[in-house]
Design a protein around this motif. Structure first.
Motif, PDB file in Angstrom:
ATOM      1  N   SER A   1       0.865  -1.182   0.000  1.00  0.00           N
ATOM      2  CA  SER A   1       0.000   0.000   0.000  1.00  0.00           C
ATOM      3  C   SER A   1       0.906   1.240   0.000  1.00  0.00           C
ATOM      4  O   SER A   1       2.115   1.142   0.223  1.00  0.00           O
ATOM      5  CB  SER A   1      -0.890   0.009   1.245  1.00  0.00           C
ATOM      6  OG  SER A   1      -0.100   0.245   2.404  1.00  0.00           O
ATOM      7  N   LYS A   2       0.323   2.405  -0.220  1.00  0.00           N
ATOM      8  CA  LYS A   2       1.101   3.643  -0.230  1.00  0.00           C
ATOM      9  C   LYS A   2       1.766   3.845   1.128  1.00  0.00           C
ATOM     10  O   LYS A   2       2.936   4.209   1.208  1.00  0.00           O
ATOM     11  CB  LYS A   2       0.198   4.828  -0.575  1.00  0.00           C
ATOM     12  CG  LYS A   2       0.948   6.130  -0.698  1.00  0.00           C
ATOM     13  CD  LYS A   2       0.047   7.274  -1.094  1.00  0.00           C
ATOM     14  CE  LYS A   2       0.866   8.551  -1.158  1.00  0.00           C
ATOM     15  NZ  LYS A   2       0.055   9.718  -1.420  1.00  0.00           N
ATOM     16  N   GLU A   3       1.039   3.578   2.196  1.00  0.00           N
ATOM     17  CA  GLU A   3       1.571   3.730   3.556  1.00  0.00           C
ATOM     18  C   GLU A   3       2.744   2.768   3.799  1.00  0.00           C
ATOM     19  O   GLU A   3       3.776   3.151   4.345  1.00  0.00           O
ATOM     20  CB  GLU A   3       0.462   3.479   4.584  1.00  0.00           C
ATOM     21  CG  GLU A   3       0.905   3.675   6.018  1.00  0.00           C
ATOM     22  CD  GLU A   3      -0.239   3.401   6.984  1.00  0.00           C
ATOM     23  OE1 GLU A   3      -0.131   2.425   7.741  1.00  0.00           O
ATOM     24  OE2 GLU A   3      -1.227   4.163   6.963  1.00  0.00           O
ATOM     25  N   GLU A   4       2.584   1.513   3.370  1.00  0.00           N
ATOM     26  CA  GLU A   4       3.656   0.524   3.530  1.00  0.00           C
ATOM     27  C   GLU A   4       4.886   0.918   2.721  1.00  0.00           C
ATOM     28  O   GLU A   4       6.024   0.818   3.194  1.00  0.00           O
ATOM     29  CB  GLU A   4       3.177  -0.864   3.098  1.00  0.00           C
ATOM     30  CG  GLU A   4       2.151  -1.471   4.026  1.00  0.00           C
ATOM     31  CD  GLU A   4       1.484  -2.702   3.434  1.00  0.00           C
ATOM     32  OE1 GLU A   4       1.102  -3.590   4.224  1.00  0.00           O
ATOM     33  OE2 GLU A   4       1.339  -2.795   2.192  1.00  0.00           O
ATOM     34  N   SER A   5       4.670   1.383   1.516  1.00  0.00           N
ATOM     35  CA  SER A   5       5.764   1.795   0.649  1.00  0.00           C
ATOM     36  C   SER A   5       6.533   2.966   1.257  1.00  0.00           C
ATOM     37  O   SER A   5       7.769   2.981   1.256  1.00  0.00           O
ATOM     38  CB  SER A   5       5.219   2.175  -0.719  1.00  0.00           C
ATOM     39  OG  SER A   5       6.257   2.550  -1.572  1.00  0.00           O
ATOM     40  N   GLU A   6       5.834   3.940   1.797  1.00  0.00           N
ATOM     41  CA  GLU A   6       6.481   5.086   2.443  1.00  0.00           C
ATOM     42  C   GLU A   6       7.256   4.648   3.677  1.00  0.00           C
ATOM     43  O   GLU A   6       8.347   5.137   3.957  1.00  0.00           O
ATOM     44  CB  GLU A   6       5.446   6.149   2.792  1.00  0.00           C
ATOM     45  CG  GLU A   6       4.903   6.872   1.580  1.00  0.00           C
ATOM     46  CD  GLU A   6       3.723   7.793   1.917  1.00  0.00           C
ATOM     47  OE1 GLU A   6       3.320   7.864   3.098  1.00  0.00           O
ATOM     48  OE2 GLU A   6       3.211   8.434   0.980  1.00  0.00           O
ATOM     49  N   SER A   7       6.694   3.717   4.429  1.00  0.00           N
ATOM     50  CA  SER A   7       7.364   3.199   5.623  1.00  0.00           C
ATOM     51  C   SER A   7       8.676   2.518   5.262  1.00  0.00           C
ATOM     52  O   SER A   7       9.705   2.731   5.900  1.00  0.00           O
ATOM     53  CB  SER A   7       6.437   2.216   6.339  1.00  0.00           C
ATOM     54  OG  SER A   7       7.063   1.667   7.461  1.00  0.00           O
ATOM     55  N   VAL A   8       8.668   1.709   4.211  1.00  0.00           N
ATOM     56  CA  VAL A   8       9.880   1.021   3.761  1.00  0.00           C
ATOM     57  C   VAL A   8      10.907   2.018   3.249  1.00  0.00           C
ATOM     58  O   VAL A   8      12.103   1.889   3.514  1.00  0.00           O
ATOM     59  CB  VAL A   8       9.541  -0.034   2.685  1.00  0.00           C
ATOM     60  CG1 VAL A   8      10.801  -0.570   2.021  1.00  0.00           C
ATOM     61  CG2 VAL A   8       8.746  -1.173   3.286  1.00  0.00           C
ATOM     62  N   SER A   9      10.469   3.034   2.558  1.00  0.00           N
ATOM     63  CA  SER A   9      11.405   4.008   1.987  1.00  0.00           C
ATOM     64  C   SER A   9      12.097   4.833   3.076  1.00  0.00           C
ATOM     65  O   SER A   9      13.159   5.401   2.830  1.00  0.00           O
ATOM     66  CB  SER A   9      10.699   4.921   0.988  1.00  0.00           C
ATOM     67  OG  SER A   9       9.786   5.759   1.646  1.00  0.00           O
ATOM     68  N   ARG A  10      11.540   4.887   4.272  1.00  0.00           N
ATOM     69  CA  ARG A  10      12.163   5.625   5.376  1.00  0.00           C
ATOM     70  C   ARG A  10      13.229   4.812   6.109  1.00  0.00           C
ATOM     71  O   ARG A  10      13.945   5.349   6.943  1.00  0.00           O
ATOM     72  CB  ARG A  10      11.100   6.080   6.367  1.00  0.00           C
ATOM     73  CG  ARG A  10      10.230   7.216   5.850  1.00  0.00           C
ATOM     74  CD  ARG A  10       9.380   7.819   6.950  1.00  0.00           C
ATOM     75  NE  ARG A  10       8.486   6.864   7.565  1.00  0.00           N
ATOM     76  CZ  ARG A  10       7.224   6.624   7.186  1.00  0.00           C
ATOM     77  NH1 ARG A  10       6.717   7.301   6.183  1.00  0.00           N
ATOM     78  NH2 ARG A  10       6.482   5.737   7.806  1.00  0.00           N
ATOM     79  N   LEU A  11      13.339   3.516   5.816  1.00  0.00           N
ATOM     80  CA  LEU A  11      14.337   2.679   6.472  1.00  0.00           C
ATOM     81  C   LEU A  11      15.742   3.131   6.104  1.00  0.00           C
ATOM     82  O   LEU A  11      16.026   3.461   4.963  1.00  0.00           O
ATOM     83  CB  LEU A  11      14.178   1.214   6.071  1.00  0.00           C
ATOM     84  CG  LEU A  11      12.974   0.468   6.616  1.00  0.00           C
ATOM     85  CD1 LEU A  11      12.913  -0.925   6.001  1.00  0.00           C
ATOM     86  CD2 LEU A  11      13.034   0.368   8.128  1.00  0.00           C
TER      87      LEU A  11
END
Length: 158
Positions: free
Chosen positions: A11-21
């Motif tokens: 999802s967009k939220e999951e994708s943003e969360s991963v990109s912040r790692l």
């Protein structure tokens, strides 16, 4: 194929969360890699002897499948890591896995504690054979048994 793609899509939220790692580069021989840190975090080493390692491990949510059971891939990973650890010689490169055979005998759920033992079955030249046994610590039930073959350099006899 489309169903698999939909299942794996973030999802967009999951994708943003991963990109912040933040994942720092691995310095071979100096640091644990992201992979090692992710997979081995939480393992408690209880006993180490030549050719033998005993650990306990509380199953985290990251190691479970959609049913909340310990995932087969997580079991294979633990067999690989602990089978390799029991033959590791300090100062030499890690051994390379040649073959693994795993019998999946039962299941375990998230937050259950496992007792994991790894021991060397034998060594000939650079070839080593190990066995890794995983049991439910509370019930004693065998979850999996893995046989792991590895190849690597041996220490010089000089």
């Amino acid at each position: 194929m489309e169903k698999a793609r939909e299942y794996l899509e973030l999802s967009k939220e999951e994708s943003e969360s991963v990109s912040r790692l933040t994942i720092h580069p691995h310095r071979v021989g100096l640091d644990c890699s992201f992979y090692e840190r992710f997979t081995l975090r939480g393992i408690q080493v209880d006993r180490v002897e030549p050719g033998f390692v005993s650990c306990t491990f509380k199953i985290p949510p990251r190691f479970t499948d959609k049913n909340g059971s310990l995932a087969n891939g997580a079991i294979a990973n633990l067999v690989d890591e602990l089978g390799g650890a029991v033959v590791q010689v300090d100062g030499l490169p890690m051994n390379v896995s040649v073959d693994m055979s795993i019998s999946f005998l039962s299941t375990a759920k998230v937050n259950e504690e496992l007792e994991i033992t790894a021991r060397v079955l034998g060594q000939r030249g650079g070839y080593s054979g190990t066995i890794v046994l995983m049991k439910n610590k509370a019930t004693g039930e065998t979850i999996a048994e893995g046989r792991h073959s590895l190849f690597g350099r041996r220490p010089s006899k000089m």
